[in-house]
Design a protein around this motif. Structure first.
Motif, PDB file in Angstrom:
ATOM      1  N   LEU A  47       0.998  -1.252  -0.104  1.00 29.06           N
ATOM      2  CA  LEU A  47      -0.018  -0.119  -0.098  1.00 29.06           C
ATOM      3  C   LEU A  47       0.765   1.120  -0.059  1.00 29.06           C
ATOM      4  N   LEU A  48       2.066   1.204   0.708  1.00 28.27           N
ATOM      5  CA  LEU A  48       2.971   2.301   0.676  1.00 28.27           C
ATOM      6  C   LEU A  48       3.480   2.685  -0.859  1.00 28.27           C
ATOM      7  N   ALA A  49       4.032   1.628  -1.586  1.00 32.23           N
ATOM      8  CA  ALA A  49       4.940   1.795  -2.541  1.00 32.23           C
ATOM      9  C   ALA A  49       4.224   1.634  -3.836  1.00 32.23           C
ATOM     10  N   ALA A  50       3.147   0.748  -3.825  1.00 33.19           N
ATOM     11  CA  ALA A  50       2.269   0.706  -5.327  1.00 33.19           C
ATOM     12  C   ALA A  50       1.263   1.667  -5.424  1.00 33.19           C
ATOM     13  N   PRO A  51       0.973   2.067  -6.737  1.00 35.96           N
ATOM     14  CA  PRO A  51      -0.129   2.741  -7.084  1.00 35.96           C
ATOM     15  C   PRO A  51      -1.602   2.116  -6.676  1.00 35.96           C
ATOM     16  N   PRO A  52      -2.528   2.834  -6.532  1.00 36.89           N
ATOM     17  CA  PRO A  52      -3.923   1.942  -6.111  1.00 36.89           C
ATOM     18  C   PRO A  52      -4.155   1.063  -7.214  1.00 36.89           C
TER      19      PRO A  52
END
Length: 414
Positions: free
Chosen positions: A282-287
């Protein structure tokens, strides 16, 4: 035969105490008929008085008066306490187990905060590898890259914390001399040995895109991606064992609240690992690519909250260390952050900001859960009540189940 001096003094003080306590008891009648036992008691007291005359000086009489008054007060303070509301009157307070001949009943773990950090980083590495494998199999490169890099960083930190606790790096190497399936520590050493290189190769393969396309570096750039895919799957296959063996390791000790929670600790640690890996995604990847991370967050939160609830309700007295003091505060905060992180991941699936906040909450919850479990076990080892009371309950249960007399089932008195 007249007893020696110190013994005679003790007997005289005991006789005076009995006389004092007897004088405090209310008399039903002043003209009670004497019995043979009363006459014998009187003759024994007179004979003892003849054998042990009391000095009549004023100083000695004053000291005896003070001693008599003090003992009378102690006796009146103890008067009325009876075992179970009836039966024989208690003359001494109930025993409280605080030590065994001046030593603790159970030696508390010598582990420090670095072992609690090791528990977290090991779970984070396992969850990140599972996240990377999910991104790899579903064609989400951002998720795969974030998981592989986080796994390598976490397992490297785990090695640092473990070596710091061992004292010398050579001790880790010495653990590889044997493989003992009945030892969680031995199995954990081999799990780390298998997982670490695979996670490292998978993370290094992410740098293949930055290499030139020609020459030896170009050849390495073409070879690394398939090797990285295979290594990533190996790391993901080893990740469940890495996530749960630390729970088995804690439960294999004599620490009461760890040992009794042996069914729940692996479940809690597995859920915490999944939740921390989801937090990385959730921190590193786009939604748009965070779908596997959201599903991991739900699964991890369900396992972690279920295991924590079982630990705090199933263990009876041994659940107290997980509810009170610093461990209780850490675990309650961890539950709140886990619930908040999952809610944000599900409700804010289109918002990048909400996704980042949810990921941070899940990572913080994993840290608090590991430290709460660690400090709860340490607290149970330091309080002898958590060692002695469950032992007595087990003895009583065995005696009741087998219909044994109490003197046969009870442990020998020291």
């Amino acid at each position: 035969m007249t007893p020696p001096g110190p013994v005679g003094d003790r007997f005289r003080r005991f006789r005076e105490r009995l006389a004092t306590e007897g004088s405090d008891q209310p008399q039903l009648s002043d003209e009670r008929p004497s019995t043979a036992s009363d006459a014998a008691t009187a003759r024994g007291a007179a004979a003892t008085s003849d054998r042990h005359p009391v000095r009549g000086d004023g100083a000695a009489s004053g000291r005896r008066g003070d001693l008599t008054a003090r003992r009378s007060g102690e006796a009146s303070g103890r008067r009325g306490r009876r075992r179970g509301g009836g039966g024989e009157e208690l003359r001494v307070p109930e025993a409280e187990f605080t030590s065994y001949y001046g030593r603790p009943v159970l030696k508390a773990p010598v582990w420090k905060w670095d072992i609690a950090a090791y528990l977290f980083t090991g779970g984070l590495a396992a969850g990140s590898s599972l996240l990377a494998a999910g991104g790899q199999l579903t064609g989400r490169p951002a998720l795969r890259r974030a998981g592989r890099v986080a796994a390598l960083a976490a397992v490297s930190a785990s090695a640092v914390f473990l070596v710091k606790d061992l004292g010398r790096p050579a001790r880790f190497h010495h653990m590889l001399r044997v493989a003992k399936p009945t030892s969680p520590m031995s199995m954990g050493t081999w799990i780390l040995t298998a997982y670490g290189p695979a996670a490292g190769v998978a993370a290094i393969a992410e740098a293949a895109g930055a290499l030139p396309r020609h020459g030896l570096l170009g050849l390495a750039g073409r070879v690394l991606p398939p090797i990285g895919h295979a290594a990533g799957l190996v790391a993901a296959g080893t990740a469940p064992a890495l996530a749960t063996y630390t729970g088995v390791l804690l439960a294999d000790t004599a620490v009461p609240s760890w040992h009794e929670a042996y069914p729940e600790l692996p479940v809690i640690f597995a859920g915490s690992a999944l939740a921390s890996g989801a937090g990385v995604g959730l921190l590193a990847a786009p939604p748009a690519q965070a779908g596997p991370a959201r599903r991991m967050a739900v699964a991890g939160a369900a396992l972690e909250l279920y295991g924590a609830h079982r630990v705090e309700t199933r263990l009876g007295l041994l659940s107290e260390p997980y509810r009170l003091g610093r461990p209780g505060r850490l675990l309650r905060a961890g539950r709140l952050l886990t619930a908040g992180g999952v809610a944000g991941a599900l409700l804010g699936r289109r918002s990048r900001v909400v996704g980042v906040l949810s990921g941070a909450a899940l990572l913080a919850a994993s840290v608090l859960t590991r430290f709460g479990i660690f400090y709860g076990g340490v607290a149970s080892a330091r309080d002898p009540r958590y060692t002695v009371v469950p032992q007595r309950e087990r003895v009583e249960a065995r005696r009741t189940g087998m219909d044994l007399p109490a003197d046969r089932a009870a442990p020998p008195e020291v």
